[in-house]
Design a protein around this motif. Sequence first.
Motif, short mmCIF file in Angstrom:
data_model
loop_
_atom_site.label_atom_id
_atom_site.label_comp_id
_atom_site.label_asym_id
_atom_site.label_seq_id
_atom_site.Cartn_x
_atom_site.Cartn_y
_atom_site.Cartn_z
N VAL A 122 20.03 -7.46 10.43
CA VAL A 122 19.39 -7.80 10.80
C VAL A 122 18.87 -7.24 8.88
CG1 VAL A 122 17.22 -6.06 10.89
CG2 VAL A 122 19.26 -6.21 12.48
N ARG A 123 17.79 -8.28 8.43
CA ARG A 123 17.60 -8.34 7.56
C ARG A 123 16.01 -7.86 7.23
NH1 ARG A 123 20.82 -12.97 8.15
NH2 ARG A 123 21.80 -13.37 6.71
N LEU A 124 16.35 -7.52 6.69
CA LEU A 124 14.71 -6.12 5.79
C LEU A 124 14.25 -6.55 4.46
CD1 LEU A 124 15.91 -2.85 8.04
CD2 LEU A 124 14.61 -4.74 9.02
N ARG A 125 12.83 -6.13 4.73
CA ARG A 125 12.44 -5.87 3.12
C ARG A 125 12.06 -4.32 2.66
NH1 ARG A 125 7.21 -7.07 0.61
NH2 ARG A 125 6.18 -7.21 2.28
N ILE A 126 12.46 -4.01 2.01
CA ILE A 126 12.17 -2.74 1.53
C ILE A 126 11.38 -2.10 0.25
CG2 ILE A 126 13.11 -0.68 1.27
CD1 ILE A 126 14.97 -0.94 3.29
N ASP B 176 0.39 -1.00 -0.27
CA ASP B 176 -0.07 0.07 -0.23
C ASP B 176 0.53 1.70 0.03
OD1 ASP B 176 -1.46 1.70 0.48
OD2 ASP B 176 -2.01 1.21 2.38
N PRO B 177 0.53 2.14 -0.60
CA PRO B 177 1.36 3.24 -1.14
C PRO B 177 1.48 4.14 0.37
CG PRO B 177 0.33 3.38 -2.94
CD PRO B 177 -0.16 1.62 -2.47
N GLY B 178 0.51 3.93 1.07
CA GLY B 178 0.28 5.12 2.54
C GLY B 178 1.47 4.16 3.65
N ARG B 179 1.92 3.18 3.63
CA ARG B 179 3.21 2.27 4.00
C ARG B 179 4.55 3.16 3.62
NH1 ARG B 179 2.14 -3.61 5.20
NH2 ARG B 179 3.92 -3.05 6.47
N MET B 180 4.58 3.55 2.91
CA MET B 180 6.04 3.78 2.24
C MET B 180 6.11 5.27 3.26
SD MET B 180 5.86 3.55 -1.95
CE MET B 180 6.07 2.53 -1.88
N LYS B 181 6.39 5.44 4.69
CA LYS B 181 7.20 6.15 5.94
C LYS B 181 7.81 6.95 6.07
CE LYS B 181 2.38 5.13 7.61
NZ LYS B 181 1.80 4.65 8.90
N THR B 182 8.92 5.91 5.46
CA THR B 182 10.40 6.02 5.63
C THR B 182 11.42 6.56 4.32
OG1 THR B 182 10.36 4.07 7.12
CG2 THR B 182 11.87 4.76 6.06
N ARG B 183 11.54 7.73 4.93
CA ARG B 183 12.91 8.50 3.87
C ARG B 183 14.35 8.10 3.91
NH1 ARG B 183 11.43 11.69 -0.37
NH2 ARG B 183 11.99 13.65 -0.23
N TRP C 76 10.77 7.34 -0.75
CA TRP C 76 10.16 7.34 0.43
C TRP C 76 9.58 6.06 0.02
CZ3 TRP C 76 8.91 9.88 4.37
CH2 TRP C 76 8.62 11.34 4.14
N ALA C 77 9.72 5.04 1.19
CA ALA C 77 9.95 3.47 1.30
C ALA C 77 9.21 2.81 2.08
CB ALA C 77 11.26 2.99 1.36
#
Length: 106
Positions: A58-62, A3-10, A37-38
């Motif tokens: 730490v492994r993340l999905r972006i 959801d594009p609304g979840r892209m809150k991290t710069r 934004w991601a």
Amino acid sequence: MTDPGRMKTRLVIEAPVESDDGQGGVLRGYVPVATVWAAVMPDSVQHGVEADADGAVVRLRIVLRSGHALSLRHRLVDGDRIYRITALRDSADRRFTELHVDYRIT
């Protein structure tokens, strides 16, 4: 994919640059190429010792919007965290790019 609304991290996308070190070697650095934004989501954490550096990986999905020519040589920066890209793929509709990244906590 998200959801594009979840892209809150710069995040800052950085590209590698190499220059001659004058002694037959190469100096490698990074330069910022874009700020995006991601959506950043946890993937996994693994504790271990690698090359005498105790810490956790730490492994993340972006997920970010497509439109950036990314490779495994690029990296993402969020403040003092540097994310190394380990895998990437476009969504089926090519609107988003999903990255798997990791960073080390020492």
